[in-house]
Design a protein around this motif. Structure first.
Motif, PDB file in Angstrom:
ATOM      1  N   ALA A  21      48.220  28.241  33.421  1.00  0.00           N
ATOM      2  CA  ALA A  21      48.741  26.963  33.877  1.00  0.00           C
ATOM      3  C   ALA A  21      48.204  26.587  35.507  1.00  0.00           C
ATOM      4  O   ALA A  21      48.406  25.517  35.807  1.00  0.00           O
ATOM      5  CB  ALA A  21      50.341  27.179  33.796  1.00  0.00           C
ATOM      6  N   ILE A  22      47.854  27.500  36.196  1.00  0.00           N
ATOM      7  CA  ILE A  22      47.579  27.325  37.406  1.00  0.00           C
ATOM      8  C   ILE A  22      45.999  27.542  38.061  1.00  0.00           C
ATOM      9  O   ILE A  22      45.623  26.588  38.573  1.00  0.00           O
ATOM     10  CB  ILE A  22      48.406  28.629  38.343  1.00  0.00           C
ATOM     11  N   LEU A  23      45.392  28.544  37.457  1.00  0.00           N
ATOM     12  CA  LEU A  23      44.175  28.678  37.837  1.00  0.00           C
ATOM     13  C   LEU A  23      43.156  27.649  37.152  1.00  0.00           C
ATOM     14  O   LEU A  23      43.281  27.239  36.211  1.00  0.00           O
ATOM     15  CB  LEU A  23      43.661  30.142  37.438  1.00  0.00           C
ATOM     16  N   LYS A  24      41.971  27.282  38.051  1.00  0.00           N
ATOM     17  CA  LYS A  24      41.277  26.297  37.682  1.00  0.00           C
ATOM     18  C   LYS A  24      39.832  26.869  38.162  1.00  0.00           C
ATOM     19  O   LYS A  24      39.761  27.515  39.077  1.00  0.00           O
ATOM     20  CB  LYS A  24      41.486  25.103  38.035  1.00  0.00           C
ATOM     21  N   PRO A  25      38.588  26.584  37.405  1.00  0.00           N
ATOM     22  CA  PRO A  25      37.565  27.032  37.957  1.00  0.00           C
ATOM     23  C   PRO A  25      37.239  26.710  39.620  1.00  0.00           C
ATOM     24  O   PRO A  25      37.671  25.592  39.831  1.00  0.00           O
ATOM     25  CB  PRO A  25      36.465  26.163  36.942  1.00  0.00           C
ATOM     26  N   GLY A  26      36.676  27.671  40.225  1.00  0.00           N
ATOM     27  CA  GLY A  26      36.477  27.515  41.485  1.00  0.00           C
ATOM     28  C   GLY A  26      37.313  28.067  42.444  1.00  0.00           C
ATOM     29  O   GLY A  26      37.309  28.136  43.801  1.00  0.00           O
ATOM     30  N   ASP A  27      38.791  28.333  41.910  1.00  0.00           N
ATOM     31  CA  ASP A  27      39.773  29.050  42.714  1.00  0.00           C
ATOM     32  C   ASP A  27      39.198  30.385  43.053  1.00  0.00           C
ATOM     33  O   ASP A  27      38.630  30.945  42.593  1.00  0.00           O
ATOM     34  CB  ASP A  27      41.213  29.172  41.784  1.00  0.00           C
ATOM     35  N   ARG A  28      39.508  30.705  44.359  1.00  0.00           N
ATOM     36  CA  ARG A  28      39.236  32.008  44.868  1.00  0.00           C
ATOM     37  C   ARG A  28      40.684  32.920  44.632  1.00  0.00           C
ATOM     38  O   ARG A  28      41.568  32.364  44.918  1.00  0.00           O
ATOM     39  CB  ARG A  28      39.206  31.975  46.423  1.00  0.00           C
ATOM     40  N   ILE A  29      40.364  34.028  43.954  1.00  0.00           N
ATOM     41  CA  ILE A  29      41.479  35.114  43.789  1.00  0.00           C
ATOM     42  C   ILE A  29      41.197  36.270  44.129  1.00  0.00           C
ATOM     43  O   ILE A  29      39.968  36.729  44.493  1.00  0.00           O
ATOM     44  CB  ILE A  29      41.743  34.986  42.143  1.00  0.00           C
ATOM     45  N   ARG A  30      42.282  37.256  44.635  1.00  0.00           N
ATOM     46  CA  ARG A  30      41.922  38.526  44.915  1.00  0.00           C
ATOM     47  C   ARG A  30      42.882  39.199  43.871  1.00  0.00           C
ATOM     48  O   ARG A  30      43.925  38.943  43.649  1.00  0.00           O
ATOM     49  CB  ARG A  30      42.373  38.500  46.306  1.00  0.00           C
ATOM     50  N   ASP A  58      34.125  40.201  33.823  1.00  0.00           N
ATOM     51  CA  ASP A  58      35.157  39.451  32.872  1.00  0.00           C
ATOM     52  C   ASP A  58      35.970  40.393  32.299  1.00  0.00           C
ATOM     53  O   ASP A  58      36.820  40.377  31.263  1.00  0.00           O
ATOM     54  CB  ASP A  58      34.410  39.076  31.578  1.00  0.00           C
ATOM     55  N   ASP A  59      36.868  41.450  33.286  1.00  0.00           N
ATOM     56  CA  ASP A  59      37.864  42.202  33.045  1.00  0.00           C
ATOM     57  C   ASP A  59      38.786  42.106  34.243  1.00  0.00           C
ATOM     58  O   ASP A  59      39.579  43.066  34.525  1.00  0.00           O
ATOM     59  CB  ASP A  59      37.267  43.657  32.643  1.00  0.00           C
ATOM     60  N   ILE A  60      39.181  40.741  34.369  1.00  0.00           N
ATOM     61  CA  ILE A  60      40.241  40.543  35.486  1.00  0.00           C
ATOM     62  C   ILE A  60      41.369  40.031  34.856  1.00  0.00           C
ATOM     63  O   ILE A  60      41.389  39.162  33.992  1.00  0.00           O
ATOM     64  CB  ILE A  60      39.923  39.301  36.407  1.00  0.00           C
ATOM     65  N   HIS A  61      42.677  40.934  34.800  1.00  0.00           N
ATOM     66  CA  HIS A  61      43.760  40.519  34.130  1.00  0.00           C
ATOM     67  C   HIS A  61      44.661  39.683  35.224  1.00  0.00           C
ATOM     68  O   HIS A  61      44.988  40.218  36.538  1.00  0.00           O
ATOM     69  CB  HIS A  61      44.485  41.419  33.480  1.00  0.00           C
ATOM     70  N   ALA A  62      45.384  38.533  34.473  1.00  0.00           N
ATOM     71  CA  ALA A  62      46.310  37.765  35.717  1.00  0.00           C
ATOM     72  C   ALA A  62      47.576  38.830  36.097  1.00  0.00           C
ATOM     73  O   ALA A  62      47.819  38.458  37.193  1.00  0.00           O
ATOM     74  CB  ALA A  62      46.895  36.922  34.692  1.00  0.00           C
ATOM     75  N   HIS A  63      47.884  39.851  35.501  1.00  0.00           N
ATOM     76  CA  HIS A  63      48.716  40.728  36.086  1.00  0.00           C
ATOM     77  C   HIS A  63      48.506  41.464  37.470  1.00  0.00           C
ATOM     78  O   HIS A  63      49.180  41.925  38.179  1.00  0.00           O
ATOM     79  CB  HIS A  63      48.885  42.062  34.903  1.00  0.00           C
ATOM     80  N   HIS A  64      47.059  41.565  37.709  1.00  0.00           N
ATOM     81  CA  HIS A  64      46.521  42.238  38.950  1.00  0.00           C
ATOM     82  C   HIS A  64      46.142  41.098  39.961  1.00  0.00           C
ATOM     83  O   HIS A  64      45.823  41.758  41.099  1.00  0.00           O
ATOM     84  CB  HIS A  64      45.288  43.052  38.495  1.00  0.00           C
ATOM     85  N   VAL A  65      46.445  39.971  39.784  1.00  0.00           N
ATOM     86  CA  VAL A  65      45.970  38.811  40.833  1.00  0.00           C
ATOM     87  C   VAL A  65      47.105  39.107  41.718  1.00  0.00           C
ATOM     88  O   VAL A  65      48.082  38.917  41.510  1.00  0.00           O
ATOM     89  CB  VAL A  65      45.750  37.613  40.062  1.00  0.00           C
ATOM     90  N   ILE A  66      46.735  39.265  43.127  1.00  0.00           N
ATOM     91  CA  ILE A  66      47.668  39.146  44.084  1.00  0.00           C
ATOM     92  C   ILE A  66      47.397  37.899  45.152  1.00  0.00           C
ATOM     93  O   ILE A  66      48.374  37.775  45.823  1.00  0.00           O
ATOM     94  CB  ILE A  66      47.405  40.434  45.096  1.00  0.00           C
ATOM     95  N   ARG A  67      46.400  37.529  45.004  1.00  0.00           N
ATOM     96  CA  ARG A  67      46.090  36.208  46.190  1.00  0.00           C
ATOM     97  C   ARG A  67      45.466  35.073  45.308  1.00  0.00           C
ATOM     98  O   ARG A  67      44.620  35.359  44.498  1.00  0.00           O
ATOM     99  CB  ARG A  67      45.328  36.466  47.302  1.00  0.00           C
ATOM    100  N   LEU A  68      45.695  33.895  45.536  1.00  0.00           N
ATOM    101  CA  LEU A  68      45.061  32.579  45.214  1.00  0.00           C
ATOM    102  C   LEU A  68      44.818  31.794  46.287  1.00  0.00           C
ATOM    103  O   LEU A  68      45.743  31.208  47.061  1.00  0.00           O
ATOM    104  CB  LEU A  68      45.917  31.932  44.154  1.00  0.00           C
ATOM    105  N   ASN A  69      43.548  31.406  46.530  1.00  0.00           N
ATOM    106  CA  ASN A  69      42.957  30.621  47.564  1.00  0.00           C
ATOM    107  C   ASN A  69      43.549  31.327  48.993  1.00  0.00           C
ATOM    108  O   ASN A  69      43.943  30.265  49.609  1.00  0.00           O
ATOM    109  CB  ASN A  69      43.262  29.105  47.447  1.00  0.00           C
ATOM    110  N   GLY A  70      43.802  32.427  49.006  1.00  0.00           N
ATOM    111  CA  GLY A  70      44.244  33.123  50.268  1.00  0.00           C
ATOM    112  C   GLY A  70      45.518  33.071  50.570  1.00  0.00           C
ATOM    113  O   GLY A  70      46.455  33.690  51.427  1.00  0.00           O
ATOM    114  N   GLN A  71      46.418  32.724  49.498  1.00  0.00           N
ATOM    115  CA  GLN A  71      47.943  32.538  49.355  1.00  0.00           C
ATOM    116  C   GLN A  71      48.319  33.714  48.562  1.00  0.00           C
ATOM    117  O   GLN A  71      47.889  33.849  47.480  1.00  0.00           O
ATOM    118  CB  GLN A  71      48.465  31.524  49.143  1.00  0.00           C
TER     119      GLN A  71
END
Length: 154
Positions: A21-30, A58-71
């Motif tokens: 619902a949040i991520l879109k192409p071009g978003d930077r994630i950590r 291609d094995d990044i799971h949402a459970h492990h995302v800790i930052r979105l566009n630096g936040q």
């Protein structure tokens, strides 16, 4: 490898739904990786429940995302969830139940500067030493694997 419980699978699915619902192409994630490391990626899209990076990872799971566009961001099911306002670049996108907090990693704590609490300094030192030991074990194993592979091809 341990098998996930039905509850863990359901929690992972909810994290994926929140991220979709949040991520879109071009978003930077950590995202966190094995061995306590974290890596940064540019979102390209989805392959099933997995986030695909612009570089094809291609094995990044949402459970492990800790930052979105630096936040800081957390798509997991933490107790006591608090909804927050989206950052400016996401004003027109629904955040649903996404929280923008997480426990900082040892690397983030060290980058923030020295803590004033001497006990925290000791804990950070131990965390950093554990991370270094894990990295040394991984690199040593990689070197052994490389040597075996090289000898097999020679």
């Amino acid at each position: 490898m341990a098998r996930m419980t039905d509850e863990q699978i359901a929690a992972a699915k909810r994290a994926t739904e929140r991220a979709r619902a949040i991520l879109k192409p071009g978003d930077r994630i950590r995202a966190t990786r094995c061995g306590g490391m974290a890596a940064s990626y540019t979102v390209a899209g989805w392959d099933g429940d997995w986030i695909v990076s612009k570089s094809g990872f291609d094995d990044i799971h949402a459970h492990h995302v800790i930052r979105l566009n630096g936040q800081p961001v957390n798509f997991r099911d933490p107790s006591g969830r608090v909804d927050v306002a989206p950052p400016p670049e996401h004003r027109n996108r629904s955040f649903g139940e996404v929280t923008m907090d997480h426990e900082p990693t040892i690397l983030e704590r060290l980058e923030a500067g020295p803590p004033s609490d001497p006990q925290q300094v000791a804990r950070d030192y131990e965390d950093a030493a554990d991370l270094i030991r894990r990295l040394l074990r991984e690199y040593t194993q990689l070197g052994k694997n490389f040597d075996r592979m090289r000898r097999g091809r020679a």
